[in-house]
Scaffold this motif. Structure first.
Motif, PDB file in Angstrom:
ATOM      1  N   GLY A  25      21.078 -22.197  22.559  1.00 18.37           N
ATOM      2  CA  GLY A  25      20.270 -21.543  21.531  1.00 18.37           C
ATOM      3  C   GLY A  25      18.979 -22.295  21.284  1.00 18.37           C
ATOM      4  N   ALA A  26      18.354 -22.786  22.361  1.00 21.62           N
ATOM      5  CA  ALA A  26      17.219 -23.703  22.233  1.00 21.62           C
ATOM      6  C   ALA A  26      15.875 -23.004  22.111  1.00 21.62           C
ATOM      7  CB  ALA A  26      17.194 -24.660  23.430  1.00 21.62           C
ATOM      8  N   SER A  27      15.846 -21.687  22.016  1.00 20.07           N
ATOM      9  CA  SER A  27      14.553 -21.001  21.974  1.00 20.07           C
ATOM     10  C   SER A  27      14.139 -20.578  20.572  1.00 20.07           C
ATOM     11  CB  SER A  27      14.585 -19.763  22.893  1.00 20.07           C
ATOM     12  OG  SER A  27      15.577 -18.854  22.468  1.00 20.07           O
ATOM     13  N   SER A  28      14.893 -20.980  19.542  1.00 21.37           N
ATOM     14  CA  SER A  28      14.496 -20.659  18.175  1.00 21.37           C
ATOM     15  C   SER A  28      15.262 -21.532  17.196  1.00 21.37           C
ATOM     16  CB  SER A  28      14.761 -19.172  17.850  1.00 21.37           C
ATOM     17  OG  SER A  28      16.148 -18.903  17.839  1.00 21.37           O
ATOM     18  N   GLY A  29      14.781 -21.548  15.954  1.00 24.57           N
ATOM     19  CA  GLY A  29      15.516 -22.173  14.864  1.00 24.57           C
ATOM     20  C   GLY A  29      15.876 -23.621  15.104  1.00 24.57           C
ATOM     21  N   LEU A  30      17.116 -23.952  14.735  1.00 22.83           N
ATOM     22  CA  LEU A  30      17.587 -25.327  14.865  1.00 22.83           C
ATOM     23  C   LEU A  30      17.596 -25.792  16.314  1.00 22.83           C
ATOM     24  CD1 LEU A  30      20.593 -25.269  12.361  1.00 22.83           C
ATOM     25  CD2 LEU A  30      18.437 -26.521  12.075  1.00 22.83           C
ATOM     26  N   LYS A  54      11.136 -15.993  26.885  1.00 20.42           N
ATOM     27  CA  LYS A  54      10.989 -16.550  25.543  1.00 20.42           C
ATOM     28  C   LYS A  54      11.137 -18.071  25.590  1.00 20.42           C
ATOM     29  CE  LYS A  54      12.835 -16.396  20.842  1.00 20.42           C
ATOM     30  NZ  LYS A  54      13.865 -15.808  19.933  1.00 20.42           N
ATOM     31  N   GLY A  55      12.092 -18.530  26.372  1.00 17.27           N
ATOM     32  CA  GLY A  55      12.303 -19.969  26.495  1.00 17.27           C
ATOM     33  C   GLY A  55      11.079 -20.680  27.041  1.00 17.27           C
ATOM     34  N   ALA A  56      10.393 -20.045  27.990  1.00 14.78           N
ATOM     35  CA  ALA A  56       9.198 -20.662  28.576  1.00 14.78           C
ATOM     36  C   ALA A  56       8.100 -20.814  27.532  1.00 14.78           C
ATOM     37  CB  ALA A  56       8.710 -19.826  29.752  1.00 14.78           C
ATOM     38  N   ALA A  57       7.956 -19.806  26.673  1.00 17.11           N
ATOM     39  CA  ALA A  57       6.950 -19.884  25.607  1.00 17.11           C
ATOM     40  C   ALA A  57       7.291 -20.999  24.624  1.00 17.11           C
ATOM     41  CB  ALA A  57       6.840 -18.543  24.891  1.00 17.11           C
ATOM     42  N   GLU A  72      13.810 -28.756  30.399  1.00 21.03           N
ATOM     43  CA  GLU A  72      14.251 -27.933  31.526  1.00 21.03           C
ATOM     44  C   GLU A  72      14.872 -26.644  30.987  1.00 21.03           C
ATOM     45  OE1 GLU A  72      17.799 -27.988  34.929  1.00 21.03           O
ATOM     46  OE2 GLU A  72      17.252 -29.830  33.880  1.00 21.03           O
ATOM     47  N   LEU A  73      14.472 -25.520  31.549  1.00 20.44           N
ATOM     48  CA  LEU A  73      15.010 -24.225  31.119  1.00 20.44           C
ATOM     49  C   LEU A  73      16.192 -23.812  31.987  1.00 20.44           C
ATOM     50  CD1 LEU A  73      11.925 -21.924  30.421  1.00 20.44           C
ATOM     51  CD2 LEU A  73      13.456 -22.974  28.745  1.00 20.44           C
ATOM     52  N   ALA A  74      17.203 -23.224  31.342  1.00 17.49           N
ATOM     53  CA  ALA A  74      18.340 -22.657  32.079  1.00 17.49           C
ATOM     54  C   ALA A  74      18.847 -21.447  31.308  1.00 17.49           C
ATOM     55  CB  ALA A  74      19.446 -23.688  32.248  1.00 17.49           C
ATOM     56  N   GLU A  75      19.205 -20.423  32.040  1.00 20.30           N
ATOM     57  CA  GLU A  75      19.638 -19.169  31.405  1.00 20.30           C
ATOM     58  C   GLU A  75      21.106 -19.243  30.992  1.00 20.30           C
ATOM     59  OE1 GLU A  75      19.133 -14.370  32.227  1.00 20.30           O
ATOM     60  OE2 GLU A  75      19.177 -15.762  33.915  1.00 20.30           O
ATOM     61  N   LEU A  76      21.373 -18.847  29.751  1.00 19.43           N
ATOM     62  CA  LEU A  76      22.744 -18.823  29.240  1.00 19.43           C
ATOM     63  C   LEU A  76      22.851 -17.842  28.084  1.00 19.43           C
ATOM     64  CD1 LEU A  76      25.667 -19.891  28.880  1.00 19.43           C
ATOM     65  CD2 LEU A  76      24.717 -21.637  27.353  1.00 19.43           C
ATOM     66  N   ASP A  77      23.742 -16.882  28.234  1.00 17.38           N
ATOM     67  CA  ASP A  77      24.150 -16.029  27.113  1.00 17.38           C
ATOM     68  C   ASP A  77      25.553 -16.487  26.734  1.00 17.38           C
ATOM     69  OD1 ASP A  77      24.974 -14.143  25.304  1.00 17.38           O
ATOM     70  OD2 ASP A  77      24.547 -12.406  26.580  1.00 17.38           O
ATOM     71  N   VAL A  78      25.655 -17.252  25.658  1.00 15.76           N
ATOM     72  CA  VAL A  78      26.928 -17.889  25.334  1.00 15.76           C
ATOM     73  C   VAL A  78      28.001 -16.865  24.961  1.00 15.76           C
ATOM     74  CG1 VAL A  78      26.546 -18.238  22.846  1.00 15.76           C
ATOM     75  CG2 VAL A  78      27.849 -19.922  24.154  1.00 15.76           C
ATOM     76  N   ALA A  79      27.605 -15.629  24.621  1.00 16.57           N
ATOM     77  CA  ALA A  79      28.587 -14.591  24.301  1.00 16.57           C
ATOM     78  C   ALA A  79      29.228 -14.002  25.547  1.00 16.57           C
ATOM     79  CB  ALA A  79      27.932 -13.470  23.488  1.00 16.57           C
ATOM     80  N   ASP A  80      28.607 -14.214  26.689  1.00 17.99           N
ATOM     81  CA  ASP A  80      29.073 -13.662  27.961  1.00 17.99           C
ATOM     82  C   ASP A  80      29.792 -14.776  28.725  1.00 17.99           C
ATOM     83  OD1 ASP A  80      29.398 -12.684  30.534  1.00 17.99           O
ATOM     84  OD2 ASP A  80      27.363 -11.875  30.694  1.00 17.99           O
TER      85      ASP A  80
END
Length: 310
Positions: A25-30, A54-57, A72-80
């Motif tokens: 969850g590194a692209s917003s908030g905490l 969004k993560g790149a921005a 470093e960016l990595a794709e993750l949908d923790v719900a999936d």
């Protein structure tokens, strides 16, 4: 005996050079704050994000104050759960020091994950539990390995019925209480995970900390008028904090040499105080029989294998 609160700000984070930290969850908030602060302290941060665009921005913004090569960016949908497995497989040959299971959701309509699980359960519990287990070997080689979970202290103020026999809420679901239930459920799992890690002789520590009520997009971006009104009232009653204040206990849990997994770290004092306080976990989080049920049911739903199985 009560443990005294300690002052802790972002600048108190110890040098993290040479350490690799995963923040979900590194692209917003905490999550964004944690990633930026840890990278600025020298850590190599794997920013686990649902949207790479969004993560790149966000990475570009963080790179103004933290070394870009540390992000470093990595794709993750923790719900999936399939996405969790792909993400973990991508880190199979990497040494890790800290996993910050920060991604979470709340106040959403009842929806299901790609595997058919209720979305808040999948995001707040099943995905983080599976990720923690899949990354155990990568963490175990670190001299100070930690799994830090962003928890909630709501269970101390409201009665929470976990219902391990119906984790997906198929028989009992209500929008206002699902966040507290699923987050408390995961903290129960986290405390049980620490017991099992300790029993197995693993060096990995499973730690929960909470930010208090924070003005993050999850609370400020609610779509329901009723939910916005409830959040506003709770924010006034509990003194909603800025994200920088809420991040301090999580940074303490991820980096301080004085962290204790048997205590729940959180912000204390006035909103402007830079104090991290500590409290013991309470029921239902400390219910051993309930924790065993939660653990076994989570095993079934995630089909995970663990070195910490009893």
């Amino acid at each position: 005996m009560p443990v005294p609160a300690v002052p802790f700000r972002a600048q108190d984070v110890p040098d993290q050079s040479g350490r690799t930290v995963v923040v979900t969850g590194a692209s917003s908030g905490l999550g964004e704050l944690l990633a930026g602060t840890l990278a600025a302290a020298g850590a190599h941060v794997v920013m686990a994000v649902r949207s790479l665009d969004k993560g790149a921005a966000v990475r570009d913004a963080l790179a103004r104050t933290a070394p870009r090569e540390n992000l470093e960016l990595a794709e993750l949908d923790v719900a999936d759960l399939d996405s969790v497995r792909r993400f973990a497989a991508g880190l199979r040959d990497r040494g890790l020091d800290v996993l910050v299971n920060n991604a979470g959701t709340g106040g959403v309509e009842r929806r299901t994950s790609p595997q058919g699980h209720e979305l808040e359960l999948a995001t707040n519990h099943l995905g983080p539990a599976l990720l923690a287990r899949l990354l155990h070997e990568q963490l175990a080689g670190s001299p100070d390995p930690r799994i830090v979970t962003t928890g909630t202290n709501l269970y101390r103020s409201f009665p929470v019925r976990l219902g391990p026999e119906d984790l997906d809420g198929r028989r009992r679901w209500y929008r206002g209480g699902t966040y507290a239930r699923t987050k408390t459920l995961h903290m129960t799992w986290v405390v049980e995970h620490q017991r099992r890690l300790s029993d197995a002789g693993s060096p990995v520590r499973s730690i929960a900390a909470h930010p208090g009520m924070v003005r993050t997009p999850m609370n400020t971006g609610l779509t329901s008028r009723r939910d916005r009104a409830v959040a506003a009232v709770l924010g006034r009653v509990w003194g909603a904090r800025e994200p920088e204040q809420g991040a301090r206990p999580l940074l303490f849990a991820a980096t301080s040499p004085d962290v204790r997994p048997d205590l729940f770290a959180g912000p204390v004092g006035a909103r402007d105080d830079a104090l991290v306080g500590f409290e013991e976990f309470r029921a239902p989080v400390t219910d051993r029989a309930l924790a065993d049920l939660v653990w076994e049911r989570t095993e079934e739903l995630t089909a995970a294998r663990s070195a910490t199985r009893r």
